[in-house]
Design an enzyme around this catalytic site. Structure first.
Site, PDB file in Angstrom:
ATOM      1  CG  PHE A   1     -10.953  -8.572  -5.192  1.00  0.00           C
ATOM      2  CD1 PHE A   1     -11.882  -9.602  -5.145  1.00  0.00           C
ATOM      3  CD2 PHE A   1     -10.330  -8.296  -6.405  1.00  0.00           C
ATOM      4  CE1 PHE A   1     -12.169 -10.360  -6.279  1.00  0.00           C
ATOM      5  CE2 PHE A   1     -10.609  -9.036  -7.547  1.00  0.00           C
ATOM      6  CZ  PHE A   1     -11.525 -10.067  -7.492  1.00  0.00           C
TER       7      PHE A   1
ATOM      8  CG  ASP B   1      -5.266  -7.978  -2.149  1.00  0.00           C
ATOM      9  OD1 ASP B   1      -4.749  -9.102  -2.282  1.00  0.00           O
ATOM     10  OD2 ASP B   1      -5.387  -7.418  -1.050  1.00  0.00           O
TER      11      ASP B   1
ATOM     12  CB  CYS C   1      -3.367 -14.017  -0.363  1.00  0.00           C
ATOM     13  SG  CYS C   1      -5.150 -14.146  -0.494  1.00  0.00           S
TER      14      CYS C   1
ATOM     15  NE  ARG D   1      -2.713  -1.380   3.589  1.00  0.00           N
ATOM     16  CZ  ARG D   1      -3.250  -2.513   4.065  1.00  0.00           C
ATOM     17  NH1 ARG D   1      -4.125  -3.182   3.342  1.00  0.00           N
ATOM     18  NH2 ARG D   1      -2.931  -2.963   5.252  1.00  0.00           N
TER      19      ARG D   1
HETATM   20  N1  SAH Z   1      -7.360  -5.746  -0.572  1.00  0.00           N
HETATM   21  C1  SAH Z   1      -7.892  -5.888   0.762  1.00  0.00           C
HETATM   22  C2  SAH Z   1      -8.092  -7.329   1.169  1.00  0.00           C
HETATM   23  C3  SAH Z   1      -8.931  -8.134   0.221  1.00  0.00           C
HETATM   24  S1  SAH Z   1      -9.783  -9.451   0.992  1.00  0.00           S
HETATM   25  C4  SAH Z   1      -7.020  -5.145   1.762  1.00  0.00           C
HETATM   26  O1  SAH Z   1      -5.982  -4.547   1.390  1.00  0.00           O
HETATM   27  O2  SAH Z   1      -7.355  -5.141   2.925  1.00  0.00           O
HETATM   28  C5  SAH Z   1     -10.804 -10.004  -0.299  1.00  0.00           C
HETATM   29  C6  SAH Z   1     -12.092  -9.238  -0.480  1.00  0.00           C
HETATM   30  O3  SAH Z   1     -12.647  -9.652  -1.743  1.00  0.00           O
HETATM   31  C7  SAH Z   1     -13.189  -9.491   0.542  1.00  0.00           C
HETATM   32  O4  SAH Z   1     -13.555  -8.267   1.154  1.00  0.00           O
HETATM   33  C8  SAH Z   1     -14.365 -10.087  -0.258  1.00  0.00           C
HETATM   34  O5  SAH Z   1     -15.636  -9.590   0.162  1.00  0.00           O
HETATM   35  C9  SAH Z   1     -14.060  -9.603  -1.652  1.00  0.00           C
HETATM   36  N2  SAH Z   1     -14.580 -10.416  -2.782  1.00  0.00           N
HETATM   37  C10 SAH Z   1     -14.600 -11.754  -2.904  1.00  0.00           C
HETATM   38  N3  SAH Z   1     -15.043 -12.108  -4.135  1.00  0.00           N
HETATM   39  C11 SAH Z   1     -15.287 -10.962  -4.815  1.00  0.00           C
HETATM   40  C12 SAH Z   1     -15.711 -10.661  -6.135  1.00  0.00           C
HETATM   41  N4  SAH Z   1     -15.977 -11.625  -7.018  1.00  0.00           N
HETATM   42  N5  SAH Z   1     -15.817  -9.370  -6.493  1.00  0.00           N
HETATM   43  C13 SAH Z   1     -15.550  -8.378  -5.618  1.00  0.00           C
HETATM   44  N6  SAH Z   1     -15.132  -8.610  -4.352  1.00  0.00           N
HETATM   45  C14 SAH Z   1     -14.992  -9.874  -3.948  1.00  0.00           C
END
Ligand code: SAH
Length: 392
Positions: free
Chosen positions: A227, A296, A336, A211
């Protein structure tokens, strides 16, 4: 002194990995088990010559022992204090903890010699998560060791293993009582963290340095953070002067968290917009709108059997982002999934590039930060991998 209830003798030749400090004893390496240990008990591990190799937590399953000690001497409770002191000193030395950051992972399982234990510290509150019955049984001793080591730097310890053990375990405060949501500071960016209700321990600390890196290139650019969960990358982008940031997550709850974090940092709807949507759908009609895109996703593969399907997901996701990003744009892309190694992820991204048919350069390989260390003998601990790509 801890109490052992069994001794495990390894087959001849199977002691090599333990002698090299690999913390797992697999069931296939075991010749005999003496005693009658219960799930989570401490056991002694010996080689075929009856030489002691170490001590650890017993559990029925493929990984039968998780070793905490590679010494011939039976450990005492101080083992947790020693390991936590080491872990804390490493975070201080490697400057993870500094005047601009008050939240960090204190214990990263095998990487800190404490297999199956996670401890994240959020500005004075430690959130502890056990992934083995042994760590669960020892939770009070571990909490005392954290308190003794960090003293005033931790006023509360929340234990959150309800969904990680396969046995009944109530989430509860072992020490003090934190109030959620709670504000933390990460490289001077502010976030609310809700360990009681949030995913995992409440916040993804593992992306902190990525970040920060992103923040160094977002001044004056338009950013899409997919995400987004708590909006971590979005907040950094805005604080660094992005002209516009769009955050996407499939979960309404995550979108709500993102919105609150954007407000906490003093931004409003002028610079930022949230979308509760599926990333794949969202990307469909977004050609030439963003200079920078973050991908992500959650772990698409949690075990090897799911890997093939997961790779198709990563392939499609990256190809879509490569197709829509503006010329001379940057993509931060991550995986991840622990079962997807660096090379496999890289190969998949290459295949996405071929499909998207654009000229692309790799600017940097990305990974997990110094508070998510990987034991050199336990490469399984490396799970976060990423690439910074430049799309011409
Ligand atoms: N980038 C974030 C962590 C991502 S965790 C950070 O820096 O904190 C993954 C996230 O993806 C979750 O919040 C989940 O709700 C979301 N997610 C899962 N499948 C998804 C999809 N198909 N489209 C959008 N979001 C999704």
């Amino acid at each position: 002194m801890i109490k052992t209830t069994g001794t495990i003798y390894l087959k001849r030749g199977r002691e090599a990995s333990v002698k090299r400090f690999h913390p797992w004893v697999f069931s296939g390496a075991i010749q005999t088990l003496e005693g009658n240990p219960e799930e989570g008990d401490w056991v002694e591990v010996k080689d075929s010559q009856k030489e002691t190799l170490g001590f650890g937590h017993y559990q029925k399953g493929t990984i039968t022992v998780r070793l905490l000690s590679f010494s011939k001497n039976i450990p005492d409770k101080k083992i947790y204090i020693d390991k936590i002191v080491n872990a804390f000193n490493q975070r201080v030395f490697s400057k993870v903890i500094n005047e601009h950051t008050n939240s960090y992972r204190l214990v990263h399982g095998e990487g800190d010699g404490l297999p199956a234990l996670i401890v994240d510290v959020y500005n004075g509150v430690a959130v502890m998560q056990a992934h083995s019955i042994g760590m669960h049984n020892d939770r009070q001793v571990i909490a005392e060791a954290i308190k003794e080591t960090l003293f005033d730097a931790v006023h509360s310890i929340y234990y959150k293993s309800q969904n990680t053990l396969g046995i009944k375990s109530e989430n509860e405060y072992l020490v003090g009582m934190g109030v959620v949501p709670h504000v933390i500071t990460e490289h001077s960016n502010k976030f609310y963290v809700d360990w009681e209700d949030g995913q995992k321990t409440g916040f993804f600390l593992d992306q902190r340095e990525n970040r920060k890196l992103l923040g160094q290139m977002t001044k004056g650019v338009s950013v899409l953070n997919t995400f987004c969960y708590t909006g971590g990358f979005s907040v950094y982008a805005l604080n660094a002067g992005a002209t516009l940031v769009h955050s996407v997550d499939a979960s309404e709850k995550a979108i709500d968290l993102t919105r609150k974090n954007i407000e906490l940092n003093g931004f409003d709807a002028q610079q930022h917009e949230c979308f509760a949507a599926d990333t794949f759908d969202f990307l469909k009609d977004k050609k030439n709108q963003y200079d920078l895109i973050i991908l992500d996703p959650p772990a698409f593969a949690k075990h090897k059997e799911a890997r093939h399907q997961a790779m198709k997901g990563y392939q499609r996701l990256n190809a879509e982002a490569m197709r829509v990003i503006k010329p001379n744009g940057i993509i931060f892309t991550f995986s991840c999934s622990q079962v997807v190694d660096k090379q496999l992820f890289y190969n998949t991204v290459v295949s996405s590039a071929i499909q998207a048919g654009r000229e692309i350069k790799v600017l940097q390989h990305l990974g997990q930060p110094a508070d998510h260390p990987v034991s050199i003998y336990h490469p399984e601990g490396e799970y976060l991998k990423g690439l910074m790509l430049y799309v011409l």
